[in-house]
Every structure is written in C-alpha cells, then in structure tokens.
Design an enzyme around this catalytic site. Sequence first.
Site, mmCIF file in Angstrom:
data_model
loop_
_atom_site.group_PDB
_atom_site.id
_atom_site.type_symbol
_atom_site.label_atom_id
_atom_site.label_comp_id
_atom_site.label_asym_id
_atom_site.label_seq_id
_atom_site.Cartn_x
_atom_site.Cartn_y
_atom_site.Cartn_z
ATOM 1 N NE ARG A 42 -5.194 10.849 2.369
ATOM 2 C CZ ARG A 42 -5.167 11.558 3.495
ATOM 3 N NH1 ARG A 42 -4.048 12.178 3.860
ATOM 4 N NH2 ARG A 42 -6.253 11.686 4.236
ATOM 5 C CB SER A 111 3.628 14.677 4.551
ATOM 6 O OG SER A 111 2.484 14.689 3.729
ATOM 7 C CE LYS A 140 -1.292 9.906 6.990
ATOM 8 N NZ LYS A 140 -0.267 10.853 6.489
#
Length: 216
Positions: A42, A111, A140
Amino acid sequence: MALKTDSLRLYLVTDPSLCPGPRLVETVAAAVRGGVTFVQLRDKDASTRDRIEAACALKGVLAGTGIPLVINDDLDAALAADVDGIHIGQEDVSPDIARHRLGHGKLIGLSCETTVQVAAANVDFVDYLGLGTVFATSTKADHKPTIGLIGLSEMVRLAKIPTVAIGGLKKEHAADILKTGCDGIAVVYAICGQPDPEQAARDLGRAIQSRNGTFL
C-alpha cells in the site's frame, strides 16, 4: 490463486512512511521470517511505475513461500507486476470491473466500514473482506469512525466470505479479534513501525497461536 483462509491469519499492510525505499524489502523479508502470512503493498502516493517496481522486488522476497501479495487499489500495477491480486476500498474501482480485468485466478479483497457494505459485498467478485477501522490509527489519517469490537462482531456475523480485521491492532488485541470470528488480523505499525519487524511478527503470531491453539 485460490484463497486459503489461513493466509489471512497475520496480514501485513506496508506503509511508505514507516519503511521507505530499500527498507520496504528488508521489512517484508523480516516480517515473513517472523511468520507473516499475507502481504499488501500500500502506497497511496506512489506512481503506478513505482508500485510495479516495488511489487516486483517483493515478489522476489516471497517467491516459493506461498504467501499472497496484493497491491492496494492500482489495477494496472497489479496486472503489470502479475501479483496475486488487488485490495480495493469502497471508493476505488468496483469489484466487478476488477474481477473482469484480473480474471478468476487472482484475489480481490474489499474494505468494508459498515454492516451495510458487508451485506452488499458480492461474493462472485470478492474473495475476502477487510473490516475496520477497529481502533483509531495514525497510519490512515482519513479513516472512517472506528467500529470497535462490537461493530466488528456484527460485520463478521454478516460476512459470507473470509474476513480480516484492521485498524490500530496490536498483539494484545489478537485474542479479542479472533473471538469475533474474524479469520485474521491486519497490521501496519505493529510490524512496519517496530525496530525489529521479524520479532514483532513473531510476537503477533504467538498471540494468535495462543488464541486458536495452532502453530505458525
């Protein structure tokens, strides 16, 4: 690649701020030695070209291990690097388009932040669900409101496919996460942000092992 539910047991999500440049490969290699069972690359700010390069480097680390490697969001990078699949969010490419482009030999993770999203997940296109954010996390900053263990339990109950929990998780959370019926825990800082990623992964694995009575 067909998803083996056990591969979700200890799921590593990489973070470029915690393991930049060459440290990415070093961190993932150490985490794999420690018992990580799944890797997601990511990097929201990287170019597709950079993601392809990073993915190819990680494929070298994971070769022969059977550990899946997926890329977050970037279909073009996933296809070009020929990784095991992709992980997408609710606002990324739709699961049906991702499945059409990737074919049925690749993994797609989705997700979900609410029970509505879990119930709507189409099992014809998606292989597993990432559920969270369970607890607040600094990795995040734009995450939606946390769901906690009660919210996680509700999502797991509705899920028709394997699940992995994410969001601020540490080794002390392993037992409670697995009690909800979730198949595994996904971590970022708990491995990437540690001075010894191998030992951090091993400690997480032991916490999981002590809960389900199996050995990593």
